[in-house]
Structures are given as structure tokens and as C-alpha cells.
Design an enzyme around this catalytic site. Structure first.
Site, PDB file in Angstrom:
ATOM      1  N   LYS A  53       0.845  -1.208   0.000  1.00 25.48           N
ATOM      2  CA  LYS A  53       0.000   0.000   0.000  1.00 25.48           C
ATOM      3  C   LYS A  53       0.880   1.259   0.000  1.00 25.48           C
ATOM      4  CE  LYS A  53      -3.788  -2.493   2.181  1.00 25.48           C
ATOM      5  NZ  LYS A  53      -4.653  -2.764   3.348  1.00 25.48           N
ATOM      6  N   GLN A  97      -5.119  -1.838   9.376  1.00 30.39           N
ATOM      7  CA  GLN A  97      -4.880  -3.141   8.747  1.00 30.39           C
ATOM      8  C   GLN A  97      -5.421  -4.258   9.640  1.00 30.39           C
ATOM      9  OE1 GLN A  97      -3.715  -3.538   5.662  1.00 30.39           O
ATOM     10  NE2 GLN A  97      -3.930  -5.754   5.806  1.00 30.39           N
ATOM     11  N   ASP A 120     -11.370   2.056   3.289  1.00 27.49           N
ATOM     12  CA  ASP A 120     -11.637   0.616   3.138  1.00 27.49           C
ATOM     13  C   ASP A 120     -13.129   0.353   2.905  1.00 27.49           C
ATOM     14  OD1 ASP A 120      -9.480  -1.162   3.168  1.00 27.49           O
ATOM     15  OD2 ASP A 120      -9.201  -0.973   5.338  1.00 27.49           O
TER      16      ASP A 120
HETATM   17  N1  GUN Z   1      -6.852  -7.403   5.797  1.00 25.08           N
HETATM   18  C1  GUN Z   1      -7.154  -8.191   4.740  1.00 25.08           C
HETATM   19  N2  GUN Z   1      -7.768  -7.476   3.767  1.00 25.08           N
HETATM   20  C2  GUN Z   1      -7.856  -6.208   4.231  1.00 25.08           C
HETATM   21  C3  GUN Z   1      -8.381  -5.001   3.678  1.00 25.08           C
HETATM   22  O1  GUN Z   1      -8.925  -4.946   2.568  1.00 25.08           O
HETATM   23  N3  GUN Z   1      -8.264  -3.901   4.456  1.00 25.08           N
HETATM   24  C4  GUN Z   1      -7.705  -3.933   5.691  1.00 25.08           C
HETATM   25  N4  GUN Z   1      -7.661  -2.809   6.381  1.00 25.08           N
HETATM   26  N5  GUN Z   1      -7.204  -5.026   6.243  1.00 25.08           N
HETATM   27  C5  GUN Z   1      -7.288  -6.158   5.499  1.00 25.08           C
END
Ligand code: GUN
Length: 294
Positions: A53, A97, A120
Site C-alpha cells: 500500500k 490493517q 476501506d
Molecule cells: N486485511 C485483509 N484485507 C484487508 C483489507 O482490505 N483492508 C484492511 N484494512 N485489512 C485487510
């Protein structure tokens, strides 16, 4: 004829070119789009996602800062950090996350993310808006799956999409997105899950089959209709002594066998993964653009 391989990497690269231009236009107006990421602990998969990211953000011209909290952080400490990023005008997007340590309630933490900064799309307000078809940040993996289909010439419009998996991150929001009466959606959707009897009976009906179950080879070739488009959302680490890391990534589909039967299929890695990161960048740019609209 073997299936067309839908390269998420290539589709993502073309979207990132568009995002670079949008970020440059924002900068001309004095706005640097910003993304704040909260990472708790050292889970190797989470560290690798957060790194991807941050790298993607830098590539398109988004300012990114990761707040790395210790593995033994309390719920209160995490919520305090969310609040600090909510208040910080440098960040147009904020994400935590997942997964979080087992003593932390992820829903409670997500509830504290400002809905306007929720890149998200996990906040209950945004989940509700998605279901109602109102404008909102779209959850990154479902948004990425939709964009990959549309931009590869396999629009879900009028198609029967069978989704295997009912998670809050993929299965449920993807169904909510694809049933909307909108371009790039308007599909008939079936969701299958661990309570589904005779899974194969359903998967064989799919024009588009989405595997989001989290288990290697959960979808085998006998479960796939000739001519089906298969999207593999799975990311599973399997031991591999020949790899320097000691593991390799595989999806939820038996890729080698299914590619002899399907019309098209996404690989793992290089399929849905790069799309998910790219849609997060898109949501961050969109959040920054909204600040211009007041
Ligand atoms: N963990 C697995 N997929 C995701 C996601 O799309 N966003 C976040 N914040 N954590 C994750």
C-alpha cells in the site's frame, strides 16, 4: 482453448496512470492526497500488504504514513491512534490493517474511523450506503474485482455471478455492489458459504465464479462450467522448500486444471491483489477530491 489470463497487474497499472494524473491535478490546487495506515504487530502477511500500500501510494503521488503500533497494544491505544489520524488534515484516508490482536474488537475500532476518511469502506455507515446504492467509498477488493471484470471486457451486467465466501471484506460487499442497478453491475448474484449444500450444483451455474473461501484448491475443475470467467480472490501461503521465503502464494482455485476449461481466469499472485491496493489508492484520491467539492 486455454483460458485468457486476466492480469490484475496490467489493469492495475493502467488505473494507476489515471490516478497519477488526478493526484497531479489535486497538487495544482494545493492538495496533496494523504493516506494514514495503522499496523498493529508483525503479522508477516499484514506487513507485506501495508508495504504494498505504501509503495503504491508513493508511485501515484499520495503522501502515506504508517503508524506501526506494538503487538501488545490495547484497544484504547489503537482507537486513540485512529482518532489522531481522523483529526489530522494531512490524511484524506485512514485505514486499520486487519486482523487485529485477539483481545481487540475490530468492529469497535472500525466504528471510530471517520466515515469520510474510511477508504476501506468498512464503516457501518458506508456498508449501509453501499447496500442502498448511495455514493460511498467502495470496499477495495470488491471494487477491484468489478473493475477488473469491466476493464477486461467481462462486465457482470446481466450475468449470473456465483460468489463462494460470505466475509464482510469480500463476499457480502461484492454481492451488494454487483446487484445494484448500475453500469458494471446489474448482475444476478448467488452467495455460497460453508452452510451451502452441494456447492458444485451452484458453481456450475456461474457465468462468473468468484472464489473467496481462503483455502487452496477449494474450487476444482469439475466445479467450473466450460466458458466460465473465474476470479480467484484467495491468497494462501503454502510451504515450498524451493522458494527462498520457504513458501509460495496460491489462490483458492486449482489454476492449472481450471485454465483448460474456463473462458478466463485471474492468476495468484498478479490477479486480484494488485487491484485491491489500486482501489485503495483510488478511494484516497476520491476522498481528497471530495474536500474540493466542500
Ligand atoms: N486485511 C485483509 N484485507 C484487508 C483489507 O482490505 N483492508 C484492511 N484494512 N485489512 C485487510
Amino acid at each position: 482453448m486455454p483460458a485468457k489470463i486476466i492480469s490484475g497487474k496490467e489493469v492495475a497499472a493502467s488505473i494507476r496512470e489515471e490516478l497519477k494524473e488526478r493526484a497531479a491535478r489535486l497538487k495544482e490546487k494545493g492538495i496533496v492526497p494523504g493516506l494514514g495506515v495503522i499496523l498493529v504487530g508483525e503479522d508477516p502477511a499484514s506487513v507485506s500488504y501495508v508495504t504494498a500500500k505504501a509503495k503504491g501510494a508513493e508511485e501515484v503521488g499520495i503522501f502515506e504514513e504508517t503508524v506501526h503500533l506494538p503487538a501488545d497494544s490495547s484497544e484504547e491505544e489503537i482507537i486513540k491512534t485512529v482518532d489522531r489520524l481522523n483529526q489530522d488534515p494531512r490524511f484524506h484516508g485512514v485505514l486499520v490493517q486487519l486482523p487485529l490482536p485477539k483481545w481487540v474488537n475490530p468492529d469497535k475500532v472500525i466504528n471510530f474511523i471517520s466515515p469520510e476518511k474510511d477508504v476501506d469502506g468498512f464503516h457501518p455507515i458506508n456498508v449501509g450506503k453501499l447496500l442502498r446504492g448511495e455514493p460511498c467509498p467502495l470496499p477495495c477488493t470488491p471494487y477491484g474485482v468489478q473493475q477488473m471484470l469491466v476493464r477486461s471486457g467481462y462486465s457482470p451486467e446481466g450475468k449470473h455471478v456465483v460468489i463462494c465466501g460470505r466475509s464482510n471484506i469480500v463476499g457480502k460487499p461484492l454481492a451488494a455492489l454487483l446487484i445494484q442497478k448500475k453500469p458494471g453491475a446489474n448482475a444476478t448474484v448467488t452467495i455460497c458459504h460453508t452452510g451451502t449444500r452441494d456447492l458444485k450444483r451452484h458453481t456450475l451455474q456461474a457465468d462468473i465464479l468468484v472464489a473467496a473461501m481462503g483455502a487452496p484448491k477449494a474450487i476444482t475443475a469439475d466445479m467450473v462450467r466450460e466458458g466460465c470467467v473465474v476470479i480467484d480472490v484467495g491468497v494462501n501461503r503454502v510451504p515450498d522448500p524451493n522458494s527462498p521465503k520457504g513458501f509460495r502464494l496460491v489462490g483458492d482455485c486449482d489454476f492449472e486444471a481450471i485454465k483448460e476449461k474456463a473462458e478466463a481466469i485471474t492468476p495468484v499472485p498478479g490477479g486480484v491483489g494488485p487491484m485491491t491496493v489500486t482501489m485503495l489508492l483510488m478511494n484516497t484520491i476520491e476522498a481528497a477530491e471530495r474536500t474540493l467539492q466542500g
